[in-house]
Enzyme design. Structure first.
Site, PDB file in Angstrom:
ATOM      1  N   SER A  94     -53.043  10.586 -64.732  1.00 11.39           N
ATOM      2  CA  SER A  94     -52.377  11.396 -65.755  1.00 11.39           C
ATOM      3  C   SER A  94     -51.898  10.561 -67.200  1.00 11.39           C
ATOM      4  CB  SER A  94     -51.205  12.026 -65.065  1.00 11.39           C
ATOM      5  OG  SER A  94     -50.319  11.129 -64.836  1.00 11.39           O
ATOM      6  N   GLY A  95     -50.924  11.117 -67.742  1.00  7.19           N
ATOM      7  CA  GLY A  95     -50.567  10.619 -68.920  1.00  7.19           C
ATOM      8  C   GLY A  95     -50.279   9.007 -68.908  1.00  7.19           C
ATOM      9  N   HIS A  96     -49.446   8.587 -68.130  1.00  2.69           N
ATOM     10  CA  HIS A  96     -48.978   7.294 -67.917  1.00  2.69           C
ATOM     11  C   HIS A  96     -50.398   6.221 -67.560  1.00  2.69           C
ATOM     12  CE1 HIS A  96     -46.713   3.831 -67.376  1.00  2.69           C
ATOM     13  NE2 HIS A  96     -46.610   3.888 -65.842  1.00  2.69           N
ATOM     14  N   ASP A 147     -57.058   8.830 -57.935  1.00  2.00           N
ATOM     15  CA  ASP A 147     -55.805   9.846 -58.203  1.00  2.00           C
ATOM     16  C   ASP A 147     -55.954  11.075 -57.181  1.00  2.00           C
ATOM     17  OD1 ASP A 147     -54.242  10.964 -60.963  1.00  2.00           O
ATOM     18  OD2 ASP A 147     -54.537  12.457 -59.556  1.00  2.00           O
ATOM     19  N   ASP A 148     -54.780  11.472 -56.548  1.00  2.00           N
ATOM     20  CA  ASP A 148     -55.003  12.560 -55.568  1.00  2.00           C
ATOM     21  C   ASP A 148     -55.347  13.756 -56.124  1.00  2.00           C
ATOM     22  OD1 ASP A 148     -54.297  10.401 -53.941  1.00  2.00           O
ATOM     23  OD2 ASP A 148     -52.106  11.000 -53.629  1.00  2.00           O
ATOM     24  N   GLY A 154     -45.217   7.568 -63.247  1.00  2.00           N
ATOM     25  CA  GLY A 154     -44.132   7.730 -64.123  1.00  2.00           C
ATOM     26  C   GLY A 154     -42.763   7.684 -63.411  1.00  2.00           C
ATOM     27  N   HIS A 210     -32.366 -10.486 -76.376  1.00  2.00           N
ATOM     28  CA  HIS A 210     -32.211 -11.678 -75.536  1.00  2.00           C
ATOM     29  C   HIS A 210     -31.219 -11.384 -74.431  1.00  2.00           C
ATOM     30  CE1 HIS A 210     -27.829 -12.535 -76.906  1.00  2.00           C
ATOM     31  NE2 HIS A 210     -28.322 -11.789 -78.088  1.00  2.00           N
ATOM     32  N   HIS A 245     -37.176   2.182 -66.108  1.00  2.00           N
ATOM     33  CA  HIS A 245     -38.084   2.792 -66.908  1.00  2.00           C
ATOM     34  C   HIS A 245     -37.216   2.779 -68.336  1.00  2.00           C
ATOM     35  CE1 HIS A 245     -41.217   6.311 -68.623  1.00  2.00           C
ATOM     36  NE2 HIS A 245     -40.717   5.412 -69.504  1.00  2.00           N
ATOM     37  N   ILE A 247     -35.658   8.245 -73.954  1.00  2.00           N
ATOM     38  CA  ILE A 247     -36.296   8.028 -75.302  1.00  2.00           C
ATOM     39  C   ILE A 247     -35.377   8.043 -76.524  1.00  2.00           C
ATOM     40  CG2 ILE A 247     -36.595  10.630 -75.726  1.00  2.00           C
ATOM     41  CD1 ILE A 247     -39.698   9.666 -76.842  1.00  2.00           C
TER      42      ILE A 247
HETATM   43  C1  COA Z   1     -30.962  14.123 -70.027  1.00  2.00           C
HETATM   44  C2  COA Z   1     -31.973  14.862 -69.439  1.00  2.00           C
HETATM   45  C3  COA Z   1     -32.465  14.038 -68.406  1.00  2.00           C
HETATM   46  C4  COA Z   1     -31.376  16.128 -68.756  1.00  2.00           C
HETATM   47  O1  COA Z   1     -32.296  17.060 -68.257  1.00  2.00           O
HETATM   48  P1  COA Z   1     -31.828  18.508 -67.459  1.00  2.00           P
HETATM   49  O2  COA Z   1     -31.038  17.904 -66.404  1.00  2.00           O
HETATM   50  O3  COA Z   1     -32.916  19.050 -67.143  1.00  2.00           O
HETATM   51  O4  COA Z   1     -30.867  19.051 -68.461  1.00  2.00           O
HETATM   52  P2  COA Z   1     -31.041  20.403 -69.289  1.00  2.00           P
HETATM   53  O5  COA Z   1     -32.165  20.465 -70.175  1.00  2.00           O
HETATM   54  O6  COA Z   1     -31.122  21.407 -68.144  1.00  2.00           O
HETATM   55  O7  COA Z   1     -29.924  20.600 -70.161  1.00  2.00           O
HETATM   56  C5  COA Z   1     -28.689  20.707 -69.714  1.00  2.00           C
HETATM   57  C6  COA Z   1     -27.602  20.595 -70.851  1.00  2.00           C
HETATM   58  O8  COA Z   1     -27.387  19.105 -71.500  1.00  2.00           O
HETATM   59  C7  COA Z   1     -27.861  19.284 -72.799  1.00  2.00           C
HETATM   60  N1  COA Z   1     -28.868  17.979 -72.796  1.00  2.00           N
HETATM   61  C8  COA Z   1     -29.809  17.726 -72.436  1.00  2.00           C
HETATM   62  N2  COA Z   1     -30.403  16.660 -72.534  1.00  2.00           N
HETATM   63  C9  COA Z   1     -29.407  16.161 -73.531  1.00  2.00           C
HETATM   64  C10 COA Z   1     -29.542  15.043 -74.328  1.00  2.00           C
HETATM   65  N3  COA Z   1     -30.571  13.912 -74.269  1.00  2.00           N
HETATM   66  N4  COA Z   1     -28.695  14.804 -75.200  1.00  2.00           N
HETATM   67  C11 COA Z   1     -27.471  15.841 -75.615  1.00  2.00           C
HETATM   68  N5  COA Z   1     -27.402  16.908 -74.667  1.00  2.00           N
HETATM   69  C12 COA Z   1     -28.463  17.249 -73.740  1.00  2.00           C
HETATM   70  C13 COA Z   1     -28.588  20.485 -73.006  1.00  2.00           C
HETATM   71  O9  COA Z   1     -28.878  20.724 -74.325  1.00  2.00           O
HETATM   72  C14 COA Z   1     -28.042  21.513 -71.974  1.00  2.00           C
HETATM   73  O10 COA Z   1     -26.853  21.679 -72.699  1.00  2.00           O
HETATM   74  P3  COA Z   1     -26.253  23.384 -72.688  1.00  2.00           P
HETATM   75  O11 COA Z   1     -25.984  23.487 -71.164  1.00  2.00           O
HETATM   76  O12 COA Z   1     -25.233  23.545 -73.664  1.00  2.00           O
HETATM   77  O13 COA Z   1     -27.209  24.318 -73.020  1.00  2.00           O
HETATM   78  C15 COA Z   1     -32.956  15.233 -70.498  1.00  2.00           C
HETATM   79  O14 COA Z   1     -32.610  16.383 -71.352  1.00  2.00           O
HETATM   80  C16 COA Z   1     -33.423  14.076 -71.384  1.00  2.00           C
HETATM   81  O15 COA Z   1     -32.796  13.525 -72.232  1.00  2.00           O
HETATM   82  N6  COA Z   1     -34.558  13.432 -70.729  1.00  2.00           N
HETATM   83  C17 COA Z   1     -35.050  12.147 -71.309  1.00  2.00           C
HETATM   84  C18 COA Z   1     -36.406  12.660 -71.737  1.00  2.00           C
HETATM   85  C19 COA Z   1     -37.093  11.306 -72.041  1.00  2.00           C
HETATM   86  O16 COA Z   1     -36.517  10.217 -72.518  1.00  2.00           O
HETATM   87  N7  COA Z   1     -38.649  11.106 -72.070  1.00  2.00           N
HETATM   88  C20 COA Z   1     -39.242  10.079 -72.182  1.00  2.00           C
HETATM   89  C21 COA Z   1     -40.517   9.944 -71.251  1.00  2.00           C
HETATM   90  S1  COA Z   1     -41.577   8.671 -71.638  1.00  2.00           S
END
Ligand code: COA
Length: 223
Positions: free
Chosen positions: A27-29, A50-51, A84, A151, A160, A181
């Protein structure tokens, strides 16, 4: 890339001569991993396991079976787990290591890696990453696109670090944690095991309890 200045810590087969690589997960990763492997120009052939039956190929590389088929290729191939999810990646990599399969790390040629950096087996270091001197990175980590790890960091196994995240000097990240991210961890801080740091969060204090942390400054998300 100056290969003299950093060490890949291998579980087995330090001087392996196997010229095939099998990537688990297409997949993506998996596609990003395959792109790095092609650019490393080390293997004569690269394929996926891949399964998902619906995936025949990715990047022109064939899906030749399922994860359970890996043992069939033990004698001829090296392996990389491109999954991932930190827990799933750990489970499969540890199983493969126990079964004696040869695992590799993938380091994109554009990564800038400082003096005496250690990189554990099964770790991917993607395009545009900077890792500064004396940092230790565990096994099975994803060091994702254009992140910066300064460092003396200690990044434990199966972490990750997402694209564009920035870790200042002397940061510690506990096993299995996911740094989101574009997030930032300020200098001399530790994030314990099994944490998720949300996209764009800024960590300014030690995080000592597993959980999800978001915002600036990062605070524990209560659900
Ligand atoms: C933090 C995180 C894991 C939470 O995911 P979740 O549990 O599904 O949370 P939800 O989307 O249900 O959001 C819940 C609440 O938190 C808030 N929230 C979610 N992520 C947030 C963030 N990064 N910063 C600030 N607030 C955030 C939402 O706005 C929501 O607020 P509300 O209840 O007032 O509407 C996710 O939002 C996140 O930031 N993931 C990182 C993605 C990433 O790095 N991807 C890279 C892949 S390579």
């Amino acid at each position: 890339m100056n290969v003299k200045n950093f060490n890949i810590i291998s579980e087995r087969n330090v001087a392996s001569v196997k010229d095939k690589l099998i990537i688990i997960g297409a997949s993506g990763h998996g596609k990003v991993a395959a792109d790095i492997a092609i650019k490393m120009n080390k293997w004569k052939s690269i394929a996926f396991l891949d399964d998902d039956n619906a995936i025949d190929e990715a990047l022109g590389l064939k899906n030749i079976g399922k994860t359970v088929d890996a043992m069939k290729y033990k004698d001829e191939s090296e392996f990389f787990i491109a999954i991932g999810n930190n827990t799933t990646r750990e489970k499969i990599q540890e199983k493969f290591i126990n079964e004696g399969l040869s695992m590799v790390s993938l380091i994109h040629p554009s990564a800038v890696i400082g003096f005496a950096v250690e990189i554990g087996i099964g770790t991917a270091v993607m395009a545009g990453v900077v890792i500064n001197s004396l940092t230790k990175i565990g096994k099975g980590c994803v060091i994702n696109t254009s992140c910066s790890i300064d460092h003396d960091n200690v990044i434990e196994d199966y972490v990750h670090i997402s694209p564009g995240a920035k870790l200042a000097g002397t940061v510690g990240i506990g096993k299995g944690s996911w740094i989101g991210i574009g997030s930032i961890v300020s200098n001399n801080l530790n994030v314990c095991s099994d944490c998720k740091i949300g996209a764009g969060a800024v960590v300014v204090k030690n995080i000592t309890e597993p959980g999800v942390y978001v915002g600036v400054p990062a605070r524990k998300m209560m659900k």
